[in-house]
Design a protein around this motif. Structure first.
Motif, PDB file in Angstrom:
ATOM      1  N   GLN A 141       0.866  -1.184   0.000  1.00 45.55           N
ATOM      2  CA  GLN A 141       0.000   0.000   0.000  1.00 45.55           C
ATOM      3  C   GLN A 141       0.899   1.228   0.000  1.00 45.55           C
ATOM      4  O   GLN A 141       2.040   1.174   0.450  1.00 45.55           O
ATOM      5  N   ARG A 142       0.342   2.335  -0.490  1.00 47.05           N
ATOM      6  CA  ARG A 142       1.066   3.609  -0.405  1.00 47.05           C
ATOM      7  C   ARG A 142       0.053   4.714  -0.291  1.00 47.05           C
ATOM      8  O   ARG A 142      -1.056   4.611  -0.796  1.00 47.05           O
ATOM      9  N   THR A 143       0.441   5.756   0.423  1.00 50.86           N
ATOM     10  CA  THR A 143      -0.422   6.911   0.595  1.00 50.86           C
ATOM     11  C   THR A 143       0.442   8.153   0.670  1.00 50.86           C
ATOM     12  O   THR A 143       1.645   8.070   0.865  1.00 50.86           O
ATOM     13  N   ARG A 144      -0.191   9.279   0.528  1.00 52.77           N
ATOM     14  CA  ARG A 144       0.482  10.578   0.619  1.00 52.77           C
ATOM     15  C   ARG A 144      -0.194  11.352   1.741  1.00 52.77           C
ATOM     16  O   ARG A 144      -1.412  11.395   1.829  1.00 52.77           O
ATOM     17  N   ILE A 145       0.617  11.994   2.609  1.00 57.09           N
ATOM     18  CA  ILE A 145       0.040  12.694   3.751  1.00 57.09           C
ATOM     19  C   ILE A 145      -0.283  14.150   3.456  1.00 57.09           C
ATOM     20  O   ILE A 145      -0.903  14.822   4.267  1.00 57.09           O
ATOM     21  N   ALA A 146       0.144  14.642   2.302  1.00 55.63           N
ATOM     22  CA  ALA A 146      -0.136  16.023   1.900  1.00 55.63           C
ATOM     23  C   ALA A 146      -0.159  16.072   0.374  1.00 55.63           C
ATOM     24  O   ALA A 146       0.340  15.166  -0.286  1.00 55.63           O
ATOM     25  N   PRO A 147      -0.720  17.113  -0.197  1.00 56.55           N
ATOM     26  CA  PRO A 147      -0.759  17.225  -1.660  1.00 56.55           C
ATOM     27  C   PRO A 147       0.646  17.252  -2.272  1.00 56.55           C
ATOM     28  O   PRO A 147       1.598  17.715  -1.643  1.00 56.55           O
ATOM     29  N   VAL A 148       0.744  16.770  -3.492  1.00 61.15           N
ATOM     30  CA  VAL A 148       2.018  16.763  -4.209  1.00 61.15           C
ATOM     31  C   VAL A 148       2.580  18.182  -4.310  1.00 61.15           C
ATOM     32  O   VAL A 148       3.790  18.388  -4.246  1.00 61.15           O
ATOM     33  N   THR A 149       1.712  19.155  -4.428  1.00 57.94           N
ATOM     34  CA  THR A 149       2.142  20.546  -4.584  1.00 57.94           C
ATOM     35  C   THR A 149       2.679  21.152  -3.288  1.00 57.94           C
ATOM     36  O   THR A 149       3.315  22.198  -3.317  1.00 57.94           O
ATOM     37  N   ALA A 150       2.405  20.502  -2.147  1.00 59.13           N
ATOM     38  CA  ALA A 150       2.888  21.006  -0.857  1.00 59.13           C
ATOM     39  C   ALA A 150       3.359  19.830   0.004  1.00 59.13           C
ATOM     40  O   ALA A 150       2.760  19.510   1.026  1.00 59.13           O
ATOM     41  N   PRO A 151       4.441  19.149  -0.409  1.00 55.62           N
ATOM     42  CA  PRO A 151       4.876  17.951   0.312  1.00 55.62           C
ATOM     43  C   PRO A 151       5.294  18.257   1.752  1.00 55.62           C
ATOM     44  O   PRO A 151       5.777  19.338   2.054  1.00 55.62           O
TER      45      PRO A 151
END
Length: 93
Positions: free
Chosen positions: A46-56
């Motif tokens: 699994q993978r997830t992002r904790i913030a938008p790509v534009t504001a890592p």
């Protein structure tokens, strides 16, 4: 599932945690992604992002719950998150 390679991790690894039984590894990176990996074959589960790509937001620390169903995420922005692995996204606390 495919084996984990540095290119798959997306960016510099900044945090790591293993489940108590070492059946899964969690990696956090500087781009704000968290990847769950099978340590036997390197497959990304699994993978997830904790913030938008534009504001890592850099992942600073990870910790598994005792039952392995949730992952606590500490990030550079100071906002703690819990990822219930049944959900696609972590929840801000």
């Amino acid at each position: 599932s495919q084996p984990l390679r540095q290119a798959d991790a997306g960016s510099e690894t900044t945090a790591f945690a293993a489940t108590a039984d070492t059946a899964r590894y969690a990696f956090g990176n500087a781009a704000g992604e968290v990847l769950l990996v099978n340590p036997l074959d390197g497959a990304i589960l699994q993978r997830t992002r904790i913030a938008p790509v534009t504001a890592p937001v850099r992942v600073r620390a990870l910790a598994w719950s005792a039952d392995g169903k949730r992952l606590a995420i500490a990030a550079q922005d100071g906002k703690p998150r819990i990822w219930n692995l049944a959900d696609p996204q972590p929840t801000l606390l």
